[in-house]
Design an enzyme around this catalytic site. Sequence first.
Site, PDB file in Angstrom:
ATOM      1  N   CYS A  82       0.838  -1.201   0.000  1.00 47.85           N
ATOM      2  CA  CYS A  82       0.000   0.000   0.000  1.00 47.85           C
ATOM      3  C   CYS A  82       0.876   1.256   0.000  1.00 47.85           C
ATOM      4  O   CYS A  82       1.654   1.445  -0.925  1.00 47.85           O
ATOM      5  CB  CYS A  82      -1.003  -0.029   1.143  1.00 47.85           C
ATOM      6  SG  CYS A  82      -2.380   1.145   0.902  1.00 47.85           S
ATOM      7  N   HIS A 194      -3.743  -4.773  -0.492  1.00 46.10           N
ATOM      8  CA  HIS A 194      -3.352  -5.364   0.787  1.00 46.10           C
ATOM      9  C   HIS A 194      -3.432  -6.888   0.701  1.00 46.10           C
ATOM     10  O   HIS A 194      -4.516  -7.457   0.826  1.00 46.10           O
ATOM     11  CB  HIS A 194      -4.295  -4.879   1.897  1.00 46.10           C
ATOM     12  CG  HIS A 194      -4.096  -3.468   2.296  1.00 46.10           C
ATOM     13  ND1 HIS A 194      -3.161  -3.087   3.236  1.00 46.10           N
ATOM     14  CD2 HIS A 194      -4.700  -2.332   1.875  1.00 46.10           C
ATOM     15  CE1 HIS A 194      -3.202  -1.760   3.397  1.00 46.10           C
ATOM     16  NE2 HIS A 194      -4.132  -1.285   2.573  1.00 46.10           N
ATOM     17  N   GLU A 196      -2.566  -8.933   2.943  1.00 46.84           N
ATOM     18  CA  GLU A 196      -2.968  -9.444   4.261  1.00 46.84           C
ATOM     19  C   GLU A 196      -4.472  -9.348   4.474  1.00 46.84           C
ATOM     20  O   GLU A 196      -5.005  -9.935   5.426  1.00 46.84           O
ATOM     21  CB  GLU A 196      -2.213  -8.700   5.368  1.00 46.84           C
ATOM     22  CG  GLU A 196      -2.735  -7.325   5.716  1.00 46.84           C
ATOM     23  CD  GLU A 196      -2.311  -6.213   4.760  1.00 46.84           C
ATOM     24  OE1 GLU A 196      -2.556  -5.039   5.077  1.00 46.84           O
ATOM     25  OE2 GLU A 196      -1.726  -6.523   3.692  1.00 46.84           O
TER      26      GLU A 196
END
Length: 213
Positions: A82, A194, A196
């Site tokens: 990001c 992202h 994650e």
Amino acid sequence: MSKKVVLLDYGSGNIRSGERALQRVGADVKVTSDYDEALNADGLLVPGVGAFEACMTGLKAVRGDVIVDRRLSGGRPVLGICVGMQILFARGIEHGVETEGCDQWPGVVERLQPANGEPVPHMGWNTVDVPAETSLFQGIEKERFYFVHSYGVRAWELQDARASVTPAVTWTSYAGDRFVAAVENGPLSATQFHPEKSGDAGAELLANWVRAL
């Protein structure tokens, strides 16, 4: 033996979710701003959330820009996520304020310009246009990933003469505005989305990165 990954703690980013995501794929993770540990780990993950200027201020406070540069000079892997990707570029412009980035790649991070009055931030799941040379996206070329951002790199400016290897640049679009979604450039990789927060596809991307360390 598990690969040792430092998740750089410089006051910005989804530290705990990033830590859990890396642990999920088998990495030995440490969250720290310690210079030597970050420099010597098998892999370094640079997160980032918020304003470009604030992230650069935090990064410099822990000498993160120096760590990134020294790792890359020695061919040691770094992954930005990001705003952690955005600060790898030469500069960012937000609300008329121009801030110097790490300048690992030329280019400017600027506000997205979606068509037809579509709102920013660009928030949600999106597919990406993966190049054939990819390593990060092996096995997940057709998957969707989770984005949350108002700024991006809308033009790739690295010329072949400056690149030690030919970068693999992944693109995506939001309401007609095309921007860089990921870059793989030797030891330096980055994603605008992202991983994650991107479920199984994001986990596989991180696993691909960890396996290559």
